[in-house]
Motif scaffolding. Structure first.
Motif, short mmCIF file in Angstrom:
data_model
loop_
_atom_site.label_atom_id
_atom_site.label_comp_id
_atom_site.label_asym_id
_atom_site.label_seq_id
_atom_site.Cartn_x
_atom_site.Cartn_y
_atom_site.Cartn_z
N VAL A 362 26.80 73.25 66.54
CA VAL A 362 26.76 73.12 64.93
C VAL A 362 26.13 71.76 64.64
CG1 VAL A 362 27.93 73.10 62.98
CG2 VAL A 362 28.68 74.59 64.64
N GLY A 363 26.42 70.89 65.40
CA GLY A 363 25.91 69.46 64.87
C GLY A 363 24.50 69.38 65.02
N VAL A 364 24.11 69.94 66.43
CA VAL A 364 22.50 69.94 66.63
C VAL A 364 21.84 70.83 65.41
CG1 VAL A 364 20.90 70.85 68.42
CG2 VAL A 364 22.87 69.65 69.00
N GLY A 365 22.37 71.90 65.20
CA GLY A 365 21.70 72.70 64.31
C GLY A 365 21.76 72.07 62.92
N VAL A 366 22.58 71.44 62.46
CA VAL A 366 22.46 70.48 61.24
C VAL A 366 21.48 69.57 61.39
CG1 VAL A 366 23.75 68.72 59.92
CG2 VAL A 366 25.03 70.79 60.55
N ALA A 367 21.33 68.80 62.50
CA ALA A 367 20.16 67.61 62.81
C ALA A 367 18.89 68.40 62.82
CB ALA A 367 20.47 66.96 64.20
N TYR A 368 18.90 69.66 63.48
CA TYR A 368 17.62 70.26 63.14
C TYR A 368 17.18 70.63 61.90
CZ TYR A 368 13.96 74.12 63.65
OH TYR A 368 12.94 74.70 63.57
N LEU A 369 18.21 71.06 60.87
CA LEU A 369 18.00 71.56 59.45
C LEU A 369 17.34 70.08 58.82
CD1 LEU A 369 20.55 73.98 58.67
CD2 LEU A 369 18.19 74.59 58.98
N PHE A 370 18.01 69.12 59.15
CA PHE A 370 17.70 67.83 58.40
C PHE A 370 16.36 67.39 58.96
CE2 PHE A 370 21.70 67.97 56.40
CZ PHE A 370 21.86 66.86 55.23
N ALA A 371 16.03 67.61 60.33
CA ALA A 371 14.68 67.44 60.63
C ALA A 371 13.44 67.91 59.95
CB ALA A 371 14.60 67.40 62.35
N ILE A 372 13.90 69.40 59.72
CA ILE A 372 12.73 69.99 59.13
C ILE A 372 12.76 70.06 57.47
CG2 ILE A 372 12.42 71.63 60.92
CD1 ILE A 372 13.75 73.86 59.74
N PHE A 373 13.64 69.79 57.19
CA PHE A 373 13.91 69.76 55.52
C PHE A 373 14.04 68.27 54.71
CE2 PHE A 373 15.43 74.20 56.19
CZ PHE A 373 14.49 74.69 55.07
N PHE A 374 15.18 67.59 55.44
CA PHE A 374 15.37 66.19 54.96
C PHE A 374 14.40 65.18 55.23
CE2 PHE A 374 17.14 62.01 55.47
CZ PHE A 374 17.60 61.60 54.06
N ALA A 375 13.78 65.30 56.38
CA ALA A 375 12.84 64.05 57.12
C ALA A 375 11.56 64.26 56.30
CB ALA A 375 12.73 64.21 58.33
N PRO A 376 10.98 65.39 56.01
CA PRO A 376 9.66 65.47 55.14
C PRO A 376 9.97 65.16 53.65
CG PRO A 376 10.43 67.86 55.92
CD PRO A 376 11.09 66.85 56.87
N ALA A 377 11.08 65.51 53.22
CA ALA A 377 11.50 65.44 51.84
C ALA A 377 11.68 63.84 51.43
CB ALA A 377 12.70 66.19 51.21
N ALA A 378 12.30 63.03 52.46
CA ALA A 378 12.57 61.73 52.48
C ALA A 378 11.27 60.99 52.24
CB ALA A 378 13.56 61.20 53.41
#
Length: 800
Positions: A362-378
């Motif tokens: 679950v944690g890796v899944g969250v990390a992945y979602l933040f990588a493809i959504f949060f990182a470019p947004a930030a």
């Protein structure tokens, strides 16, 4: 002037939308972190042995039935030790004082406190039996203390169990109400006992607290304190690595927010679902911190390359190209890492391992979602900025130069690398054959901990703190008055006490022999089982009229149909318990059980054999599942079976090396080390995935000559993988500073495994590819729909 550049990677369109709607994405990201963090204060702990066994397991179900029948619980044990002997006025009064004070500790069962001050002697009189305390603490002098010692020496039942055979150590065994332990109050009880001991005047006596209950209960505080130290330390280490890699504020802040989201998300969801924190779950935050930063390192590395190579380009175009380039490798690595963790869950029937696997995934899944959504947004919040650490377009930095030198060695000496690796693999295989499964609960603590010293003292001086219960069952009420049945139990005890690490056993037979001796003027020859069933029944009747009938509750049921033989071991290691359990089971099956009497094993030693014995099976099953899934995912991603095979080669070699290290250094496969393989596969394969992906990209997609592709790979992706290694190795290395020894070993092994996976991915894998030149590097794939973006004319680099 600008030129139109095609990003022929389908996700380019997706990231165009992500970067367009970056503000709502950032708001949702913050709300997710806050929402997850709100559940963390509700986190509970379960450090019991039972936690490692499914509640439907027949062994656990039967053990619970035995505990209910005989009122057995895992006790707290207070040891009073005096080098001159405890049978003196001061020591005996101390034992009585502590025994009386325990009654006032909330949660302690006042009916289940056993010590030389609470137990009774059985003396034969003209009228029958006299049952009375060994001494009166309010009427005590040295002569009466000597009498008490003599009485105990004549009562085998207590010699070794609550008083050492040399008279230097006495035990107070205290059980707590079962619901207290279930509600995680046991740790409070343990602390209350420690407080009681600290406030009590001890004189020349040493007082220690241990026992199965104490070990389990103290562990909750131990791992909580440990986690509060480890997690910030891991975050600090990761931050320092990020600063070294990029030397920018955004390069440190964005990954740390991704780490925070990953850990808060995994633990928050776990808490929301009511899953407790187990001993092994203590490693989860540190594991997720190390893993979550990996995607950020690759994304930022590619981003800073694009900024460096495309001066003047729009921020959105740079981010879209960065994310389109990195989408496939971070997707594959995330999925393979999830597969590694899920393999732990799928291969084990132990709740802590299942929970660790699921919530790590679950944690890796969250990390992945933040990588493809949060990182470019930030990144969209900021203007393009070059990283001083990345060098210039014409001059690479020192880390890129180091990796370029590695690439030259691979190209120049591929055969030597492979031959040397083969020899090393053969040697490692031989060493790995020495690997064994073993574990003891007390090994969760540092050897300097007071509870470890207390456990050692009790196991050295008395019968021990580990119990094996043998439950005797007869068909009808009062069948246990039958002399033949009792003699079979006596023979069973005599056999068991010949086994290694067994220091003593207690059953209803011991009471009967003592009562018979007492009724016959305490003559030694009468310390035996009467031949008459009615006489045995009368002896029990005499005892109940003179003493307390509940004295037998732990050994026989109300109908005298069921009995319990409690066997004490002075060593809690699985390898020792397994031998005892197997030999007793063999004896029971061949020489004890018949139509009139049956014996079944239970107790903590049996539970240990049940769940620890499954560790090896679940470990290698998990490894097999993880390797298979990871290989298939890589094969599907790269559209080549052989690409999948090539991808797992470095990981397989690294695992074999770790098994060799464990075998040579006598590191056991236990609750701390058994997870390392599946995790090392899921995490370590990332290096090979990025290696294969980038070589395919440079050679097949960009049509680079192979030598030039290798040089470019090592300078760019190789540099990012180097910092990925530092983040993982040092992140897991933080666990070596843990106060929990199994976590220390686990961290060291995973850190070593990912380091070897990195080395293999940077040397062995490229050497194989250089010599074999597999078809998947050159075979054309169907062209995907393109996304057109504008980049400055100065950009000579083709997109992904």
């Amino acid at each position: 002037m600008k030129q139109r550049i095609m990003i022929t990677f389908k996700p380019g369109r997706f990231f165009q939308k992500v970067t367009t709607y970056y503000k709502p994405i950032l708001v949702l990201s913050v709300l997710f972190i806050i929402g997850s963090a709100m559940f963390l204060p509700r986190l509970t702990f379960d450090t019991s042995i039972e936690a490692f066994i499914d509640n439907k397991n027949p062994v656990l179900v039967y053990r619970d039935k035995v505990k209910a029948t005989f009122g057995l619980k895992d006790p707290m044990v207070i040891a009073i030790h005096n080098d001159n002997g405890v049978f003196n006025v001061e020591s005996l009064k101390l034992i009585a004082q502590l025994s009386d004070s325990l009654v006032h500790i909330q949660g302690i069962d006042p009916e289940k406190i056993m010590s030389i001050a609470t137990e009774k002697n059985v003396i034969g009189t003209y009228d029958g039996l006299e049952v009375d305390y060994f001494y009166d603490p309010y009427d005590l002098d040295q002569a009466k203390a000597d009498e008490a010692w003599k009485a105990v020496q004549n009562f085998d039942l207590y010699l070794g169990s609550i008083v050492s055979k040399d008279g230097k150590t006495a035990l107070i065994v205290a059980e707590y109400f079962e619901e207290e332990g279930e509600n995680a109050q046991g740790n409070r009880i343990y602390n209350d006992i420690l407080d009681l001991v600290s406030r009590t005047e001890k004189g020349d006596n040493e007082v220690h607290v241990a026992g199965i209950g104490a070990v389990s209960d103290y562990l909750a505080t131990y791992i909580d304190k440990d986690a509060k130290k480890l997690n910030p330390f891991a975050a600090l280490v990761i931050t320092l690595i990020l600063i070294l890699a990029y030397r920018t504020v955004r390069g440190a802040i964005i990954p740390n927010i991704m780490v925070l989201a990953t850990v808060a998300g995994a633990i928050g969801i776990m808490t929301l679902l009511g899953v407790p924190f187990f001993v092994i779950t203590n490693a989860l935050p540190v594991v997720l911190i190390a893993i979550a930063v990996a995607d950020a390192i690759h994304i930022l590395g590619q981003y800073y390359e694009e900024v460096r190579d495309n001066p003047g380009a729009k921020q959105q175009d740079i981010i879209v190209k960065t994310m389109a380039t990195m989408f496939r490798p971070i997707t594959v690595t995330s999925v393979t890492t999830i597969a590694g963790f899920m393999a732990i869950s799928l291969s084990s029937d132990m709740p802590p391992f299942r929970a660790f696997g699921v919530f790590a995934a679950v944690g890796v899944g969250v990390a992945y979602l933040f990588a493809i959504f949060f990182a470019p947004a930030a990144l969209m919040l900021l203007k393009p900025k070059q990283s001083r650490a990345m060098g210039s377009k014409d001059r690479v930095d020192r880390f890129s130069r180091i990796m370029a030198k590695v690439g030259k060695i691979v190209i120049q000496k591929p055969v030597l690398i492979l031959v040397s690796s083969f020899v090393l693999v053969v040697v490692a295989f031989v060493a790995a054959l020495q690997l064994k499964v073993d574990y003891a609960a007390i090994d969760n603590f540092q050897k300097s901990e007071p509870i470890v010293k207390a456990d050692a003292l009790i196991n050295r001086q008395t019968d021990g703190t580990t119990y094996l219960d043998i439950v005797i069952e007869t068909p009808d009420s009062e069948d246990l008055f039958d002399p033949d049945n009792l003699r079979k139990i006596e023979a069973l005890q005599e056999y068991v006490e010949t086994l290694p690490h067994v220091r003593g056993s207690t059953s209803i037979v011991d009471f009967i022999k003592k009562m018979n001796q007492s009724l016959n003027e305490n003559q030694a020859e009468y310390y035996n089982i009467p031949k008459d069933k009615n006489l045995i029944a009368q002896e029990f009747l005499l005892y109940t009229t003179s003493g307390d009938p509940t004295d037998f509750d732990n050994y026989v049921d109300y109908d005298y149909r069921l009995a319990n033989v409690r066997v004490s071991l002075n060593n809690s290691w699985f390898s020792n318990s397994e031998v005892v359990v197997q030999q007793v089971e063999d004896y029971v099956e061949k020489q004890f059980n018949d139509q009139n009497i049956q014996a079944t094993l239970s107790g903590v030693a049996t539970l240990d054999v049940e769940w620890i014995g499954n560790l090896g099976r679940s470990h290698f099953m998990g490894m097999g599942i993880a390797i298979t899934i990871v290989m298939l995912i890589a094969a599907l991603s790269f559209r080549s079976f052989w690409a999948g095979v090539f991808t797992v080669i470095p990981v397989l070699i690294s695992l074999l090396m770790i098994y060799a290290v464990m075998g040579v250094w006598s590191i056991n496969l236990d609750i701390g080390t058994t997870m390392f393989a599946a995790i090392a596969i899921g995490v370590g394969v990332d290096f090979a995935v990025h290696t294969v992906d980038r070589l395919i990209y440079f050679i097949r997609d960009l049509k680079m000559p192979v030598r030039e592709a290798y040089d470019t790979f090592y300078k760019t992706t190789g540099r990012a993988l180097l910092f990925n290694l530092l983040a993982l190795a040092l992140g897991f290395g933080v666990l070596t500073t843990s106060s929990v020894p199994p976590l220390q070993t686990f961290g060291a092994l995973v850190g070593l495994a990912v380091s070897m996976s990195f080395i293999g991915s940077m040397t062995i894998l490229p050497a194989i590819i250089w010599l074999v030149k597999p078809a998947f590097l050159f075979k054309e794939q169907k062209e995907l729909k393109a996304l057109i973006v504008e980049m400055p004319v100065g950009d000579q680099k083709k997109s992904a």
